[in-house]
Scaffold this motif. Structure first.
Motif, PDB file in Angstrom:
ATOM      1  N   VAL A 244       0.820  -1.207   0.000  1.00  0.00           N
ATOM      2  CA  VAL A 244       0.000   0.000   0.000  1.00  0.00           C
ATOM      3  C   VAL A 244       0.857   1.262   0.000  1.00  0.00           C
ATOM      4  CG1 VAL A 244      -1.785   1.276   1.225  1.00  0.00           C
ATOM      5  CG2 VAL A 244      -1.859  -1.225   1.169  1.00  0.00           C
ATOM      6  N   MET A 245       1.756   1.387   0.970  1.00  0.00           N
ATOM      7  CA  MET A 245       2.514   2.623   1.122  1.00  0.00           C
ATOM      8  C   MET A 245       3.400   2.950  -0.081  1.00  0.00           C
ATOM      9  SD  MET A 245       1.357   3.993   3.717  1.00  0.00           S
ATOM     10  CE  MET A 245       2.470   5.379   3.584  1.00  0.00           C
ATOM     11  N   PRO A 246       4.162   2.019  -0.610  1.00  0.00           N
ATOM     12  CA  PRO A 246       4.990   2.383  -1.779  1.00  0.00           C
ATOM     13  C   PRO A 246       4.159   2.781  -2.988  1.00  0.00           C
ATOM     14  CG  PRO A 246       5.130   0.036  -1.334  1.00  0.00           C
ATOM     15  CD  PRO A 246       4.455   0.647  -0.161  1.00  0.00           C
ATOM     16  N   LEU A 247       3.005   2.140  -3.189  1.00  0.00           N
ATOM     17  CA  LEU A 247       2.169   2.515  -4.330  1.00  0.00           C
ATOM     18  C   LEU A 247       1.529   3.883  -4.118  1.00  0.00           C
ATOM     19  CD1 LEU A 247       1.801   0.880  -6.924  1.00  0.00           C
ATOM     20  CD2 LEU A 247       2.622  -0.513  -5.041  1.00  0.00           C
ATOM     21  N   LEU A 248       1.147   4.193  -2.891  1.00  0.00           N
ATOM     22  CA  LEU A 248       0.639   5.538  -2.617  1.00  0.00           C
ATOM     23  C   LEU A 248       1.730   6.585  -2.825  1.00  0.00           C
ATOM     24  CD1 LEU A 248      -1.634   5.017   0.531  1.00  0.00           C
ATOM     25  CD2 LEU A 248      -2.336   5.411  -1.841  1.00  0.00           C
ATOM     26  N   MET A 249       2.965   6.233  -2.505  1.00  0.00           N
ATOM     27  CA  MET A 249       4.068   7.153  -2.752  1.00  0.00           C
ATOM     28  C   MET A 249       4.285   7.372  -4.243  1.00  0.00           C
ATOM     29  SD  MET A 249       5.222   8.503  -0.063  1.00  0.00           S
ATOM     30  CE  MET A 249       6.595   9.279  -0.907  1.00  0.00           C
ATOM     31  N   VAL A 250       4.046   6.352  -5.048  1.00  0.00           N
ATOM     32  CA  VAL A 250       4.144   6.515  -6.506  1.00  0.00           C
ATOM     33  C   VAL A 250       3.154   7.577  -6.980  1.00  0.00           C
ATOM     34  CG1 VAL A 250       3.739   5.389  -8.717  1.00  0.00           C
ATOM     35  CG2 VAL A 250       5.028   4.203  -6.942  1.00  0.00           C
ATOM     36  N   ALA A 251       1.902   7.458  -6.530  1.00  0.00           N
ATOM     37  CA  ALA A 251       0.896   8.448  -6.918  1.00  0.00           C
ATOM     38  C   ALA A 251       1.254   9.827  -6.392  1.00  0.00           C
ATOM     39  CB  ALA A 251      -0.481   8.019  -6.400  1.00  0.00           C
ATOM     40  N   THR A 252       1.712   9.886  -5.146  1.00  0.00           N
ATOM     41  CA  THR A 252       2.070  11.171  -4.544  1.00  0.00           C
ATOM     42  C   THR A 252       3.185  11.862  -5.314  1.00  0.00           C
ATOM     43  OG1 THR A 252       1.423  10.374  -2.349  1.00  0.00           O
ATOM     44  CG2 THR A 252       2.885  12.284  -2.443  1.00  0.00           C
ATOM     45  N   LEU A 253       4.215  11.122  -5.677  1.00  0.00           N
ATOM     46  CA  LEU A 253       5.337  11.716  -6.402  1.00  0.00           C
ATOM     47  C   LEU A 253       4.911  12.234  -7.767  1.00  0.00           C
ATOM     48  CD1 LEU A 253       8.210   9.224  -5.482  1.00  0.00           C
ATOM     49  CD2 LEU A 253       7.866  11.548  -4.626  1.00  0.00           C
ATOM     50  N   TRP A 254       4.035  11.502  -8.447  1.00  0.00           N
ATOM     51  CA  TRP A 254       3.564  11.971  -9.745  1.00  0.00           C
ATOM     52  C   TRP A 254       2.744  13.255  -9.596  1.00  0.00           C
ATOM     53  CZ3 TRP A 254       5.555  11.559 -14.117  1.00  0.00           C
ATOM     54  CH2 TRP A 254       6.117  10.371 -14.592  1.00  0.00           C
ATOM     55  N   TYR A 255       1.900  13.317  -8.569  1.00  0.00           N
ATOM     56  CA  TYR A 255       1.138  14.546  -8.335  1.00  0.00           C
ATOM     57  C   TYR A 255       2.077  15.716  -8.036  1.00  0.00           C
ATOM     58  CZ  TYR A 255      -3.407  12.175  -8.198  1.00  0.00           C
ATOM     59  OH  TYR A 255      -4.540  11.483  -8.525  1.00  0.00           O
ATOM     60  N   VAL A 256       3.127  15.463  -7.264  1.00  0.00           N
ATOM     61  CA  VAL A 256       4.088  16.522  -6.944  1.00  0.00           C
ATOM     62  C   VAL A 256       4.796  17.002  -8.206  1.00  0.00           C
ATOM     63  CG1 VAL A 256       6.259  17.010  -5.753  1.00  0.00           C
ATOM     64  CG2 VAL A 256       4.433  15.793  -4.555  1.00  0.00           C
ATOM     65  N   VAL A 257       5.190  16.073  -9.064  1.00  0.00           N
ATOM     66  CA  VAL A 257       5.892  16.443 -10.300  1.00  0.00           C
ATOM     67  C   VAL A 257       5.001  17.308 -11.187  1.00  0.00           C
ATOM     68  CG1 VAL A 257       6.851  15.540 -12.445  1.00  0.00           C
ATOM     69  CG2 VAL A 257       7.456  14.463 -10.272  1.00  0.00           C
ATOM     70  N   VAL A 258       3.763  16.864 -11.395  1.00  0.00           N
ATOM     71  CA  VAL A 258       2.868  17.587 -12.305  1.00  0.00           C
ATOM     72  C   VAL A 258       2.491  18.948 -11.737  1.00  0.00           C
ATOM     73  CG1 VAL A 258       0.648  17.525 -13.492  1.00  0.00           C
ATOM     74  CG2 VAL A 258       2.002  15.436 -13.272  1.00  0.00           C
ATOM     75  N   THR A 259       2.166  19.011 -10.455  1.00  0.00           N
ATOM     76  CA  THR A 259       1.807  20.303  -9.861  1.00  0.00           C
ATOM     77  C   THR A 259       2.987  21.270  -9.864  1.00  0.00           C
ATOM     78  OG1 THR A 259       2.271  19.358  -7.655  1.00  0.00           O
ATOM     79  CG2 THR A 259      -0.026  19.392  -8.399  1.00  0.00           C
ATOM     80  N   SER A 260       4.200  20.756  -9.741  1.00  0.00           N
ATOM     81  CA  SER A 260       5.376  21.616  -9.811  1.00  0.00           C
ATOM     82  C   SER A 260       5.526  22.223 -11.202  1.00  0.00           C
ATOM     83  CB  SER A 260       6.635  20.830  -9.436  1.00  0.00           C
ATOM     84  OG  SER A 260       6.557  20.329  -8.112  1.00  0.00           O
ATOM     85  N   VAL A 261       5.315  21.408 -12.230  1.00  0.00           N
ATOM     86  CA  VAL A 261       5.382  21.913 -13.604  1.00  0.00           C
ATOM     87  C   VAL A 261       4.296  22.956 -13.847  1.00  0.00           C
ATOM     88  CG1 VAL A 261       5.163  21.272 -16.034  1.00  0.00           C
ATOM     89  CG2 VAL A 261       6.446  19.802 -14.470  1.00  0.00           C
ATOM     90  N   LEU A 262       3.077  22.689 -13.364  1.00  0.00           N
ATOM     91  CA  LEU A 262       1.989  23.645 -13.538  1.00  0.00           C
ATOM     92  C   LEU A 262       2.265  24.945 -12.788  1.00  0.00           C
ATOM     93  CD1 LEU A 262      -1.149  21.309 -13.247  1.00  0.00           C
ATOM     94  CD2 LEU A 262      -0.112  22.252 -15.317  1.00  0.00           C
ATOM     95  N   SER A 263       2.883  24.857 -11.631  1.00  0.00           N
ATOM     96  CA  SER A 263       3.206  26.062 -10.866  1.00  0.00           C
ATOM     97  C   SER A 263       4.212  26.937 -11.610  1.00  0.00           C
ATOM     98  CB  SER A 263       3.762  25.680  -9.490  1.00  0.00           C
ATOM     99  OG  SER A 263       2.807  24.964  -8.735  1.00  0.00           O
ATOM    100  N   VAL A 264       5.191  26.304 -12.259  1.00  0.00           N
ATOM    101  CA  VAL A 264       6.157  27.067 -13.054  1.00  0.00           C
ATOM    102  C   VAL A 264       5.454  27.749 -14.224  1.00  0.00           C
ATOM    103  CG1 VAL A 264       8.190  26.894 -14.519  1.00  0.00           C
ATOM    104  CG2 VAL A 264       8.094  25.618 -12.368  1.00  0.00           C
ATOM    105  N   GLY A 265       4.570  27.010 -14.899  1.00  0.00           N
ATOM    106  CA  GLY A 265       3.821  27.613 -15.997  1.00  0.00           C
ATOM    107  C   GLY A 265       2.944  28.763 -15.529  1.00  0.00           C
ATOM    108  N   GLN A 266       2.307  28.605 -14.379  1.00  0.00           N
ATOM    109  CA  GLN A 266       1.480  29.682 -13.834  1.00  0.00           C
ATOM    110  C   GLN A 266       2.308  30.926 -13.564  1.00  0.00           C
ATOM    111  OE1 GLN A 266      -0.554  28.658 -10.215  1.00  0.00           O
ATOM    112  NE2 GLN A 266      -1.188  30.757  -9.811  1.00  0.00           N
ATOM    113  N   TYR A 267       3.528  30.746 -13.066  1.00  0.00           N
ATOM    114  CA  TYR A 267       4.391  31.894 -12.772  1.00  0.00           C
ATOM    115  C   TYR A 267       4.671  32.707 -14.030  1.00  0.00           C
ATOM    116  CZ  TYR A 267       8.764  34.398 -12.020  1.00  0.00           C
ATOM    117  OH  TYR A 267       9.737  35.368 -11.997  1.00  0.00           O
TER     118      TYR A 267
END
Length: 281
Positions: A244-267
């Motif tokens: 459970v935990m490693p797979l949830l971390m997979v989803a979490t890391l992908w969300y962090v990556v995408v939101t970081s890219v979107l934040s740069v674009g928003q800037y």
């Protein structure tokens, strides 16, 4: 007073200027050190914790199932934002209209869909067949699949918030700008396209960027109706492997990556529309 007295009182011309001593900020530096130490301890506890199973995270991070879920999450987010802002802009125009019926309809829509939790809306549309088994001779069970339900529910929800964002951006434009454009003889369309919209975007872009990131993360709720987004894809894996935990971390890391890219674009989008509104040296 004699000239000798004035000579004694006056400061000598070759006197050194007063030395500027920087203010000591011991409290700020102490707080910064404490925060950095706590962050380091927290990061160390995550990295060195074997329960996260980082080797498993690396194995599943780019698997086909996870990437398919990520792709569905991305295009669902984009589609919902486009449709939501299109409908929201129409509702904002209704709200600013001189027609009292249009204003009432827009206000009622925003009030209703902002009052209902998004999960309730999704479940309502998912079970719409109970109320309307057929629409135009087509069974709603076959018409509204899980993905269609997710698009409808998320779009109607986002449109209510987008309407207020667009309305607030339009109202932020000074009325004198519109009156000046009218005095120059610009048509109504050119006034909105060349005068109102560029200035309104400075107020629309920041909350719209936050809505985009919120929608990206909010799409994870569609997993409750079996839409195979990113979260549902990792759930299918850990229901089989019990990791459970490693797979949830997979989803979490992908969300962090995408939101970081979107934040740069928003800037950069915000900086583009802020040109001319900020003083530069």
């Amino acid at each position: 007073m004699s000239s000798d007295t004035l000579t004694k009182v006056a400061a000598p011309e070759d006197a050194a200027p007063p030395r500027i001593v920087p203010q000591r900020r011991l409290g700020q530096w102490t707080a910064a050190v404490v925060v950095l130490v706590l962050l380091g301890l927290a990061l160390n506890s995550v990295v060195r914790n074997d329960a996260f199973q980082w080797d498993v995270v690396g194995d599943y991070f780019t698997t086909a199932a996870v990437l398919r879920g990520l792709w569905l999450t991305l295009w669902l987010t984009v589609l919902v934002m486009v449709l939501g802002f299109a409908l929201g802009t129409l509702l904002a125009a209704f709200r600013l209209s001189a027609n009292p019926v249009l204003r009432a309809v827009s206000w009622g829509y925003v009030w209703l869909f902002r009052s209902m939790p998004i999960l309730v809306q999704l479940l309502f549309w998912f079970n719409i067949g109970v109320l309307y088994p057929e629409i135009l001779g087509i069974r709603t069970v076959n018409l509204l699949g899980p993905v269609t339900v997710a698009i409808i529910g998320l779009t109607l929800h986002e449109a209510a918030y987008a309407a207020e964002v667009v309305r607030g951006g339009i109202l932020s434009v000074d009325r004198g700008q519109i009156e000046a454009a009218q005095a120059l003889g610009l048509s109504r369309w050119r006034r909105w396209w060349r005068i109102v919209l560029p200035q309104a975007m400075r107020s629309i872009v920041p909350p719209a960027g936050n809505m985009l990131i919120g929608t990206l993360k909010g799409t994870s709720i569609v997993s409750v109706i079996a839409v195979q987004d990113l979260l549902y894809s990792v759930q299918l894996v850990y229901h089989r492997t019990y990791q459970v935990m490693p797979l949830l971390m997979v989803a979490t890391l992908w969300y962090v990556v995408v939101t970081s890219v979107l934040s740069v674009g928003q800037y950069y989008v915000e900086r583009h529309y802020a040109r001319g509104s900020e003083r530069t040296r």
